[in-house]
Design an enzyme around this catalytic site. Structure first.
Site, PDB file in Angstrom:
ATOM      1  CE  LYS A  31      29.954  27.051   5.519  1.00  0.00           C
ATOM      2  NZ  LYS A  31      29.625  28.379   5.232  1.00  0.00           N
TER       3      LYS A  31
ATOM      4  CG  ASP B  61      34.572  30.520   3.307  1.00  0.00           C
ATOM      5  OD1 ASP B  61      34.910  30.113   2.180  1.00  0.00           O
ATOM      6  OD2 ASP B  61      33.231  30.789   3.471  1.00  0.00           O
TER       7      ASP B  61
ATOM      8  CE  LYS C 107      34.740  33.938   3.409  1.00  0.00           C
ATOM      9  NZ  LYS C 107      33.403  34.364   2.944  1.00  0.00           N
TER      10      LYS C 107
ATOM     11  CG  ASP D 256      32.584  29.036   7.167  1.00  0.00           C
ATOM     12  OD1 ASP D 256      31.524  29.295   7.591  1.00  0.00           O
ATOM     13  OD2 ASP D 256      32.573  28.961   5.724  1.00  0.00           O
TER      14      ASP D 256
ATOM     15  CG  ASP E  25      32.930  33.576  -0.076  1.00  0.00           C
ATOM     16  OD1 ASP E  25      33.140  32.469   0.635  1.00  0.00           O
ATOM     17  OD2 ASP E  25      32.614  34.627   0.196  1.00  0.00           O
TER      18      ASP E  25
ATOM     19  CD  GLU F  62      31.866  28.085   1.913  1.00  0.00           C
ATOM     20  OE1 GLU F  62      31.625  29.142   0.934  1.00  0.00           O
ATOM     21  OE2 GLU F  62      31.746  28.028   3.122  1.00  0.00           O
TER      22      GLU F  62
ATOM     23  NE  ARG G 137      24.585  29.431  -0.438  1.00  0.00           N
ATOM     24  CZ  ARG G 137      23.871  30.615  -0.528  1.00  0.00           C
ATOM     25  NH1 ARG G 137      23.238  31.032  -1.569  1.00  0.00           N
ATOM     26  NH2 ARG G 137      24.352  31.552   0.025  1.00  0.00           N
TER      27      ARG G 137
HETATM   28  N1  BES Z   1      31.164  31.463   5.473  1.00  0.00           N
HETATM   29  C1  BES Z   1      30.527  32.222   4.930  1.00  0.00           C
HETATM   30  C2  BES Z   1      29.623  32.981   5.681  1.00  0.00           C
HETATM   31  C3  BES Z   1      30.183  33.741   7.013  1.00  0.00           C
HETATM   32  C4  BES Z   1      29.974  35.266   7.177  1.00  0.00           C
HETATM   33  C5  BES Z   1      30.417  33.054   8.199  1.00  0.00           C
HETATM   34  C6  BES Z   1      30.235  35.808   8.221  1.00  0.00           C
HETATM   35  C7  BES Z   1      30.692  33.862   9.320  1.00  0.00           C
HETATM   36  C8  BES Z   1      30.658  35.025   9.457  1.00  0.00           C
HETATM   37  C9  BES Z   1      29.691  31.832   3.697  1.00  0.00           C
HETATM   38  O1  BES Z   1      30.277  30.718   3.182  1.00  0.00           O
HETATM   39  C10 BES Z   1      29.861  32.760   2.403  1.00  0.00           C
HETATM   40  O2  BES Z   1      30.754  33.303   2.164  1.00  0.00           O
HETATM   41  N2  BES Z   1      28.480  33.265   2.353  1.00  0.00           N
HETATM   42  C11 BES Z   1      28.281  34.380   1.156  1.00  0.00           C
HETATM   43  C12 BES Z   1      27.321  33.927   0.308  1.00  0.00           C
HETATM   44  C13 BES Z   1      27.435  34.945  -0.757  1.00  0.00           C
HETATM   45  C14 BES Z   1      28.299  34.948  -1.651  1.00  0.00           C
HETATM   46  C15 BES Z   1      25.931  34.599  -1.587  1.00  0.00           C
HETATM   47  C16 BES Z   1      28.028  35.691   1.989  1.00  0.00           C
HETATM   48  O3  BES Z   1      27.224  35.853   2.721  1.00  0.00           O
HETATM   49  O4  BES Z   1      28.530  36.783   1.673  1.00  0.00           O
HETATM   50 ZN    ZN Z   2      31.582  29.538   4.322  1.00  0.00          ZN
HETATM   51 ZN    ZN Z   3      31.860  31.250   1.680  1.00  0.00          ZN
END
Ligand code: BES
Ligand code: ZN
Ligand code: ZN
Length: 482
Positions: A247, A252, A259, A271, A330, A332, A334
């Site tokens: 990835k 992000d 966020k 990220d 967010d 993104e 996947r």
């Molecule tokens: N980049 C984040 C996940 C992340 C969280 C990486 C903490 C490193 C440290 C990812 O893109 C994300 O935002 N995931 C969301 C998904 C949700 C919106 C379904 C999450 O985990 O909150």
């Molecule tokens: Zn991310």
């Molecule tokens: Zn994200």
């Protein structure tokens, strides 16, 4: 950047700083080296079960590290790595030009100690005006251990250097490390290590229809890139290639679904740690000359809420032809990984591993002690991953990919939606990825382990390079079982 030069020596001078690995009960080596008072102190501390002893003998440092009393070799190896990292942290304010590592431990763990010491000696110093004043503790580590061959020593150098490459890539902020720059770094590292690289620019990504990567990129002023790395030596032992996907979200913000949590954006330069890891693994494989055909794929973009950003409610056409209803911009990672996983099909791979800082849920579930894995590769591959994780102490925990979880990402108006319900977030993300695979596959969610907010022995603050040592160990085992 690797800050420690490591060289093999066959003796040492009387004024050199020494790090001596020793058995607690065998201190005979100390008789000729230490003065009576120092020897007495060493013997006393050994009896009291001190884990190490630091002596300053007439301006010369003598550090004695005792082997840990643990039955499992992997645990003793990890204790040695941690000793190396911890000693560096303690000596941070003392500038030592060089030290000689001498193995009197009876057990061959000097490689692990050196590894811990070198990795603990890492510092990201590019953004200090006077970078030279930020220098590390050791410039040179001499190793005196006849049981360690020249090749083994070279391998330590390659592995620690590769870990530090991953750390550097992760620690670079997005102002420098955007998607275009990441592709340039890939090209530079490919030239340095000898693996082949090809970079698709936005026009090419549009031409082939990578709709997921393009959608995530819509809120950004900087174009996406899709990089392909290939290491295919003549002596490759696998007929079908191994494909690694990383990835590459260089930053992000969450996009329009900005966020929500205070400070959760502060470290989102990390990220692209999955991409960094794949790049580091390709570098390592080429430098070690591994007889394996390996392909690395990195879809890269930032995720921003720019004026044309993709929106919650949008339906996008993926590279595979499937349609995805976006309910949270967010989620993104996947989306861009799905395009890369579809791209991987053309290689008819032996198996595909993807690495991604994919979900906060994975980090919340098990914290920074291990990464979450899931997938449909056979037990042989899964067991090798788990064993390598244990041996390198880059541990993995498997989550299930049961069919029922798939219900959570079904959409009323498209093939899939990009978020599940409130529970099992790491798994529903994995289920989403699974939809785009048709080969043996494992997903590594490294969100909890790729970036640390506080120092932990040889795992320094910031990018950790987690996964690099695990993959090296995995490749070695795989080669034995091929
Ligand atoms: N980049 C984040 C996940 C992340 C969280 C990486 C903490 C490193 C440290 C990812 O893109 C994300 O935002 N995931 C969301 C998904 C949700 C919106 C379904 C999450 O985990 O909150
Ligand atoms: Zn991310
Ligand atoms: Zn994200």
């Amino acid at each position: 950047m690797l800050n420690t030069n490591i060289i093999s020596v066959s003796n040492y001078q009387s004024d050199e700083n020494l790090i001596i690995l020793s058995d607690k009960n065998k201190l005979d080596w100390a008789q000729t080296l230490l003065a009576a008072r120092e020897l007495g102190m060493l013997e006393k501390l050994a009896k009291e079960d001190a884990p190490y002893v630091v002596l300053n003998s007439g301006g010369r440092w003598i550090i004695v590290e005792f082997s840990a009393d643990k039955a499992d070799t992997a645990l003793r190896a990890e204790a040695m790595r941690r000793n190396g990292g911890n000693r560096i942290a303690q000596l941070r304010n003392v500038k030592i030009d060089a030290a000689t590592l001498v193995n009197h431990a009876g057990e061959n763990l000097s490689a692990e100690y050196a590894e811990g010491l070198i990795l603990g000696n890492y510092k990201f110093i590019k953004y200090f005006k006077q970078a030279d004043k930020q220098a590390s503790v050791f410039a040179t580590l001499r190793v005196l251990d006849s049981s360690l061959s020249a090749t083994e020593l070279d391998n330590i150098k390659i592995i620690t250097e590769s870990v530090c490459i991953v750390r550097d890539l992760v620690n670079e902020p997005v102002l420098y490390m955007d998607a275009v720059q990441l592709a340039k770094e890939i090209e530079t590292l490919g030239k340095a290590a000898g693996f082949h690289t090809e970079v698709f620019d936005k026009a090419k990504i549009e031409a082939i229809g990578m709709g997921g990567l393009l959608a995530v990129n819509m809120g950004s002023k900087i174009p996406p890139t899709f990089s392909i790395m290939e290491w295919n030596p003549e002596n490759a032992k696998n007929s079908k290639p191994i494909v690694l996907v990383g990835k590459g979200v260089v930053y992000d913000t969450g996009g329009l679904s900005l966020k929500p949590t205070a400070n959760s954006m502060d470290y989102m330069k990390c990220d692209m740690a999955g991409a960094g890891l794949v790049i580091g693994v390709m570098y390592m494989a080429a430098k070690l000359g591994l007889p394996l055909h390996i392909v690395g794929l990195v879809p890269a973009t930032d995720n921003r809420p720019g004026e044309n950003a993709y929106t919650p409610g949008d339906i996008i056409k993926m590279y595979s032809g499937s349609f995805v209803e976006v309910l949270n911009t967010d989620a993104e990672g996947r989306i861009i990984l799905a395009d890369a996983l579809h791209y991987a099909k053309q290689y008819d791979p032996a198996f595909v591993f993807d690495f991604a800082t994919l979900t906060g849920a994975a980090a919340v579930a098990i914290g920074p002690q291990a990464c979450v894995i899931m997938g449909n590769a056979d037990d042989k591959i899964k067991n090798m991953i788990k064993a390598s994780g244990h041996e390198t102490y880059e541990r993995t925990v498997e989550f299930p990919l049961w069919e029922e979880y798939g219900e959570d990402i079904k959409s009323d108006i498209a093939d899939l939606k990009n978020v599940g319900g409130s529970y099992g977030g790491a798994i529903t993300a994995g289920k989403f990825l699974e939809h785009f695979t048709d080969y043996p596959w494992m997903h590594f969610d490294i969100a909890g382990v790729a970036f640390l907010h506080k120092e932990n022995a040889y795992k320094v603050k910031g990018g950790t390079g987690f996964g690099l040592r695990l993959m090296r160990n995995f490749f070695e085992t795989y080669l034995k079982n091929i």
